[in-house]
Design an enzyme around this catalytic site. Structure first.
Site, PDB file in Angstrom:
ATOM      1  N   HIS A   1      44.398  33.274  34.484  1.00 56.56           N
ATOM      2  CA  HIS A   1      43.872  34.478  35.120  1.00 56.56           C
ATOM      3  C   HIS A   1      45.013  35.382  35.587  1.00 56.56           C
ATOM      4  O   HIS A   1      45.753  35.042  36.510  1.00 56.56           O
ATOM      5  CB  HIS A   1      42.985  34.057  36.316  1.00 56.56           C
ATOM      6  CG  HIS A   1      42.349  35.191  37.037  1.00 56.56           C
ATOM      7  ND1 HIS A   1      42.089  35.183  38.388  1.00 56.56           N
ATOM      8  CD2 HIS A   1      41.913  36.395  36.595  1.00 56.56           C
ATOM      9  CE1 HIS A   1      41.527  36.327  38.738  1.00 56.56           C
ATOM     10  NE2 HIS A   1      41.414  37.070  37.675  1.00 56.56           N
TER      11      HIS A   1
ATOM     12  N   ASN B   1      40.395  35.621  44.177  1.00 58.55           N
ATOM     13  CA  ASN B   1      39.317  36.600  44.315  1.00 58.55           C
ATOM     14  C   ASN B   1      38.299  36.213  45.388  1.00 58.55           C
ATOM     15  O   ASN B   1      37.649  37.075  45.969  1.00 58.55           O
ATOM     16  CB  ASN B   1      38.631  36.840  42.968  1.00 58.55           C
ATOM     17  CG  ASN B   1      39.476  37.746  42.073  1.00 58.55           C
ATOM     18  OD1 ASN B   1      40.484  38.293  42.520  1.00 58.55           O
ATOM     19  ND2 ASN B   1      39.083  37.888  40.824  1.00 58.55           N
TER      20      ASN B   1
ATOM     21  N   GLU C   1      46.955  32.858  37.967  1.00 58.11           N
ATOM     22  CA  GLU C   1      46.157  31.755  38.496  1.00 58.11           C
ATOM     23  C   GLU C   1      45.677  30.922  37.303  1.00 58.11           C
ATOM     24  O   GLU C   1      45.016  31.461  36.407  1.00 58.11           O
ATOM     25  CB  GLU C   1      44.972  32.369  39.252  1.00 58.11           C
ATOM     26  CG  GLU C   1      44.217  31.451  40.150  1.00 58.11           C
ATOM     27  CD  GLU C   1      43.133  32.217  40.944  1.00 58.11           C
ATOM     28  OE1 GLU C   1      42.699  33.307  40.495  1.00 58.11           O
ATOM     29  OE2 GLU C   1      42.731  31.710  42.002  1.00 58.11           O
TER      30      GLU C   1
ATOM     31  N   SER D   1      37.606  36.859  35.061  1.00 62.73           N
ATOM     32  CA  SER D   1      37.873  36.873  36.499  1.00 62.73           C
ATOM     33  C   SER D   1      36.693  36.342  37.294  1.00 62.73           C
ATOM     34  O   SER D   1      36.847  36.022  38.468  1.00 62.73           O
ATOM     35  CB  SER D   1      38.259  38.276  36.960  1.00 62.73           C
ATOM     36  OG  SER D   1      37.447  39.241  36.376  1.00 62.73           O
TER      37      SER D   1
HETATM   38  P1  NAD Z   1      38.198  46.072  28.821  1.00 62.60           P
HETATM   39  O1  NAD Z   1      36.816  46.519  28.691  1.00 62.60           O
HETATM   40  O2  NAD Z   1      39.247  47.060  29.158  1.00 62.60           O
HETATM   41  O3  NAD Z   1      38.656  45.360  27.483  1.00 62.60           O
HETATM   42  C1  NAD Z   1      37.879  44.468  26.769  1.00 62.60           C
HETATM   43  C2  NAD Z   1      38.294  44.558  25.322  1.00 62.60           C
HETATM   44  O4  NAD Z   1      37.656  43.520  24.597  1.00 62.60           O
HETATM   45  C3  NAD Z   1      37.897  45.863  24.663  1.00 62.60           C
HETATM   46  O5  NAD Z   1      39.018  46.420  24.000  1.00 62.60           O
HETATM   47  C4  NAD Z   1      36.831  45.448  23.645  1.00 62.60           C
HETATM   48  O6  NAD Z   1      36.814  46.240  22.500  1.00 62.60           O
HETATM   49  C5  NAD Z   1      37.260  44.036  23.339  1.00 62.60           C
HETATM   50  N1  NAD Z   1      36.206  43.200  22.788  1.00 62.60           N
HETATM   51  C6  NAD Z   1      34.926  43.125  23.182  1.00 62.60           C
HETATM   52  N2  NAD Z   1      34.251  42.238  22.421  1.00 62.60           N
HETATM   53  C7  NAD Z   1      35.144  41.752  21.530  1.00 62.60           C
HETATM   54  C8  NAD Z   1      35.065  40.806  20.466  1.00 62.60           C
HETATM   55  N3  NAD Z   1      33.942  40.195  20.198  1.00 62.60           N
HETATM   56  N4  NAD Z   1      36.185  40.535  19.775  1.00 62.60           N
HETATM   57  C9  NAD Z   1      37.350  41.150  20.063  1.00 62.60           C
HETATM   58  N5  NAD Z   1      37.467  42.059  21.038  1.00 62.60           N
HETATM   59  C10 NAD Z   1      36.385  42.361  21.769  1.00 62.60           C
HETATM   60  O7  NAD Z   1      38.171  44.884  29.893  1.00 62.60           O
HETATM   61  P2  NAD Z   1      39.354  44.315  30.784  1.00 62.60           P
HETATM   62  O8  NAD Z   1      39.341  44.989  32.096  1.00 62.60           O
HETATM   63  O9  NAD Z   1      40.591  44.278  29.994  1.00 62.60           O
HETATM   64  O10 NAD Z   1      38.828  42.833  31.057  1.00 62.60           O
HETATM   65  C11 NAD Z   1      38.922  41.854  30.064  1.00 62.60           C
HETATM   66  C12 NAD Z   1      38.780  40.497  30.707  1.00 62.60           C
HETATM   67  O11 NAD Z   1      39.782  40.322  31.696  1.00 62.60           O
HETATM   68  C13 NAD Z   1      37.454  40.258  31.417  1.00 62.60           C
HETATM   69  O12 NAD Z   1      37.080  38.934  31.235  1.00 62.60           O
HETATM   70  C14 NAD Z   1      37.793  40.519  32.873  1.00 62.60           C
HETATM   71  O13 NAD Z   1      36.963  39.817  33.762  1.00 62.60           O
HETATM   72  C15 NAD Z   1      39.182  39.969  32.923  1.00 62.60           C
HETATM   73  N6  NAD Z   1      40.023  40.486  34.015  1.00 62.60           N
HETATM   74  C16 NAD Z   1      39.997  41.800  34.311  1.00 62.60           C
HETATM   75  C17 NAD Z   1      40.808  42.276  35.339  1.00 62.60           C
HETATM   76  C18 NAD Z   1      40.831  43.732  35.661  1.00 62.60           C
HETATM   77  O14 NAD Z   1      41.402  44.098  36.696  1.00 62.60           O
HETATM   78  N7  NAD Z   1      40.300  44.589  34.833  1.00 62.60           N
HETATM   79  C19 NAD Z   1      41.625  41.372  36.064  1.00 62.60           C
HETATM   80  C20 NAD Z   1      41.622  40.034  35.709  1.00 62.60           C
HETATM   81  C21 NAD Z   1      40.814  39.598  34.685  1.00 62.60           C
END
Ligand code: NAD
Length: 728
Positions: A464, A514, A476, A443
């Site tokens: 996204h 965003n 997006e 994001s």
């Molecule tokens: P999260 O922490 O809930 O999940 C991340 C996951 O990735 C975890 O389960 C972790 O174990 C796993 N992980 C970490 N390193 C890894 C690896 N090397 N191999 C495999 N798995 C691995 O995070 P999230 O909120 O789901 O966010 C994930 C992505 O989505 C980020 O890039 C974030 O910017 C993006 N995002 C988040 C949101 C939101 O509202 N949370 C919205 C849009 C985009």
């Protein structure tokens, strides 16, 4: 008989079957020719003494979704042209007659003297349901997908062919108003309980049942066309009416903040129409319809919420010449909050998923989210446990990247850490086929930077999602510097498969959505620091038409995330990119007070165990003193929140992040609910007028600083009197 959209046949009992089956279309839609055909059919029924009655039905799977709104958009344009050609008065008169032509046809059907029964086989909405309501009886099939309703209000409109008059003459007034104002789509049993449908029959007996009704005798004179007619809830001016109308008005204000001319017109048309006989009532309705149709709000909402959204959904931005993708299996890396949701929507769309995390337990935890969502569905009777198991069987969990060898697309949603992402990109690309596209759900990290880790940057793209993934309809898509057409086509095909609406933007920090929503929240932070009472900020945002106030929204997305982004921006762009007042507030909340948002039940608000929330009193102490709410200029607060958001959209246009105003508008409404009455961020500027908008920005900049300074493009447009839609 010469009918373009219907077939007509008369059986041995003298019952005509009028079947709506538009040639070359998968669904029936109301356009000018449908009204013309209905008129011809009514004339034929009346002229032929052998015809005893008519069954109206559909030859498609559904009845009809209603009007072709592009027709209404065209009507609006014709009106503007007519003003120039004939002057406003003559243009208005013509517009009124044109916009009520369809309503008059339905009234003719209703009063022609022969009975019409509508046989509703599936979805029957808007102007199509108004045909059903004009008929003398309605039989519905037991098709579980059948819905009836008048959803016009949702695109800023108003049911203009009798809907506002017939519904409250058939159903009780509370249910009628609720259905009309919410645009509810009712299941057959609910519609029957409201008296809007007479009978529900098995799907294969539908026509038979409609004919049987006619044979048994259907009165061709409606109750309201007889002298002793009584409204189901009694007269407006009665003790009962006074129990309904004053609170209804209050509820209307609370729900809409009077932002939607269509909703306001429903209230007025029902109230005024119920005081007079049907023909006058329909004339009143037509007057409101014509006036709503001409409002900038309705025009902007039809454009963004119907025309543009439809065009984007159908692949407006898909590069021509790239063959349709065959997406059978999708790899999702990172089974956290977002990855779990992505896996769910992908499996729901019929694709298989390989869900990877650092270990199988973590991947299983992500899969459990699908189990939870489906169990909720099962408990509500919307799915069976067999469907749940079938969906779960589509999601294979793993910690081994080698399992990605057969996937057709990869989406990563791992931690927001460039080093972790770089490692994941390398490992995944080593396992996938060379033709497979790699997408990141980051994001905040620019896609071009992440693509530097890729050995095939032309196949690297941003997809996204917004949270919660299963509910948010927007995706997006971000083009990095080297992203090629194939990656874009695959991303768009995927988004289409999961039935979401895509916008395509060029790479920049924060992308488009965003950046805009960030400004909306930031303005609220600065207001808090100025001593504007926080609850007032959230309430005024809602009055402006935002679904959620900025402080509540910030609590929901997490305040620590905001601080993290602020720190990253400072480190990567420089201290000048961050407002010290905002940083001071967030640092205090997160680092000193541990108030990270709703997830910890502690943010701008305190989240109480009874489900309610109150503003955290410590905020007032931190800021020092609060301004007197009565002395605050409310309109200025509203302007600040909407203008800072729209101004950022205008900057995104100038920087080439957004290249089509339709995407900016749809993205802002679906992404964060930007005041839907306005049609979206750029429509909002167009509606105010670029000149007036620049003037407002200059005044705010003089008072609050350069963040309100209009960008060069806006100034140029203001000088030339241009609008975004005119220019782009
Ligand atoms: P999260 O922490 O809930 O999940 C991340 C996951 O990735 C975890 O389960 C972790 O174990 C796993 N992980 C970490 N390193 C890894 C690896 N090397 N191999 C495999 N798995 C691995 O995070 P999230 O909120 O789901 O966010 C994930 C992505 O989505 C980020 O890039 C974030 O910017 C993006 N995002 C988040 C949101 C939101 O509202 N949370 C919205 C849009 C985009």
């Amino acid at each position: 008989m010469n009918l373009k959209n219907f077939t007509w046949s008369v059986d041995a009992d003298g019952i005509a079957l009028l079947t709506w089956d538009m040639q070359g279309k998968s669904m029936n839609v109301i356009d000018e020719s449908v009204g013309h055909d209905l008129n011809t059919a009514v004339d034929a029924a009346v002229a032929d003494p052998a015809v005893k009655g008519v069954v109206v039905t559909s030859g498609k799977d559904t009845f009809s979704g209603g009007a072709d709104l592009t027709m209404l958009e065209r009507l609006g344009q014709t009106f503007k042209d007519a003003i120039k050609a004939k002057g406003p008065e003559a243009a208005m008169a013509d517009f009124f007659e044109q916009s009520r032509a369809y309503s008059l046809v339905l009234r003719k059907l209703e009063t022609c003297g022969k009975p019409f029964v509508c046989a509703i086989n599936g979805m029957c909405l808007g102007g199509a349901f108004e045909i059903a309501l004009a008929c003398h009886a309605r039989v519905a099939s037991d098709n579980p997908k059948l819905r009836v309703g008048l959803p016009e209000v949702k695109v800023g409109l108003f049911p203009g062919a009798g809907g506002t008059q017939r519904v409250p003459r058939m159903a009780d007034i509370q249910s009628s108003l609720q259905m009309l104002l919410k645009g509810d789509q009712l299941k057959a049993d609910r519609a029957k309980a409201m008296n809007l449908i007479d009978e529900i029959v098995p799907a294969d007996k539908l026509i038979e049942a409609a004919k049987a009704r006619l044979k048994a005798g259907v009165d061709p004179v409606k109750p309201w066309d007889k002298p002793k007619f009584k409204l189901p809830s009694g007269p407006v001016y009665s003790a009962g009416g006074m129990m309904v109308w004053p609170p209804a008005n209050a509820i209307y204000r609370k729900e809409t903040y009077d932002n939607y001319p269509g909703a306001r017109a429903i209230m007025s048309a029902v109230y005024e129409g119920l005081l007079v006989p049907m023909d006058t009532a329909l004339r009143i309705e037509s007057r409101y319809f014509a006036s709503v149709l001409r409002t900038p709000q309705a025009q902007a909402m039809i454009r963004s919420l119907f025309v543009s959204m439809g065009a984007l959904g159908k692949g407006l931005r898909r590069p021509a010449g790239v063959p349709a993708s065959q997406l059978k299996t999708v790899g999702v890396i990172g089974a956290g909050f977002m990855g779990a949701g992505i896996a769910y929507v992908t499996a729901q769309a019929g694709m298989d998923v390989v869900l990877i995390d650092r270990d199988v337990e973590a991947a299983e935890k992500g899969k459990a989210y699908t189990h939870k969502l489906m169990t909720d569905q099962v408990n509500k009777g919307r799915a069976t446990s067999a469907q749940r198991e079938a969906l779960l069987a589509k999601i294979k969990t793993s910690a081994d990247y080698a399992d990605l060898k057969d996937v057709d697309l990869v989406i990563e949603a791992v931690f927001e850490d460039p080093a972790v992402k770089a490692d994941v990109i390398k490992k995944a690309e080593a396992a996938i086929r060379p033709d497979v596209v790699f997408a990141s759900n980051t994001s905040t990290l620019p896609i071009t930077g992440l693509a530097q880790n890729s050995v095939r940057p032309d196949q690297f793209i941003g997809i996204h999602f917004f949270s919660p993934v299963d509910k948010m309809m927007l995706v997006e898509i971000i083009m990095a510097q080297k992203t090629g057409d194939k990656a874009l086509a695959v991303a768009l095909d995927y988004v289409k498969a999961i039935k979401k609406t895509p916008i395509v933007v060029n790479d920049t920090r924060g992308f488009y959505v965003n950046r805009c929503v960030g400004n909306y929240i930031k303005e609220a932070h600065l207001m808090v620091m100025e001593g504007v009472p926080p609850v007032m900020i959230d309430n005024l945002a809602k009055q402006a038409g935002m679904p959620v106030g900025p402080l509540t929204l910030n609590d929901e997305v997490a305040i620590d995330l905001g601080l993290k982004i602020l720190k990253a921006t400072k480190a990567q762009v420089g201290a000048q990119a961050v407002d010290p007042q905002q940083e001071k507030l967030l640092t205090f909340l997160v680092e000193k007070e541990g108030r990270v948002g709703k997830k910890a039940k502690k943010g701008f608000y305190e989240y109480l165990d009874n489900g309610k929330k109150t503003i955290w009193p410590g905020l007032k102490a931190f800021v020092g003193s609060q301004q007197d709410p009565d002395a605050i200029d409310r309109q200025e607060i509203i302007d600040r929140m909407l203008i800072t958001t729209a101004l950022e959209a205008s900057r995104c246009v100038e920087e080439g992040v957004v290249t089509d105003p339709r995407e900016a508008d749809v993205g802002s409404i679906l992404g964060f609910g930007f005041a839907p009455w306005s049609g979206g961020t750029l429509s909002y500027i167009d509606m105010i007028g670029t000149k007036a908008f620049v003037k407002k920005c200059d005044a705010l900049a003089a008072k609050y600083g350069d963040r309100f300074a209009p960008n060069k493009l806006l100034r140029e447009m203001a000088e030339k009197g241009e609008t975004f839609y005119g220019r782009m």
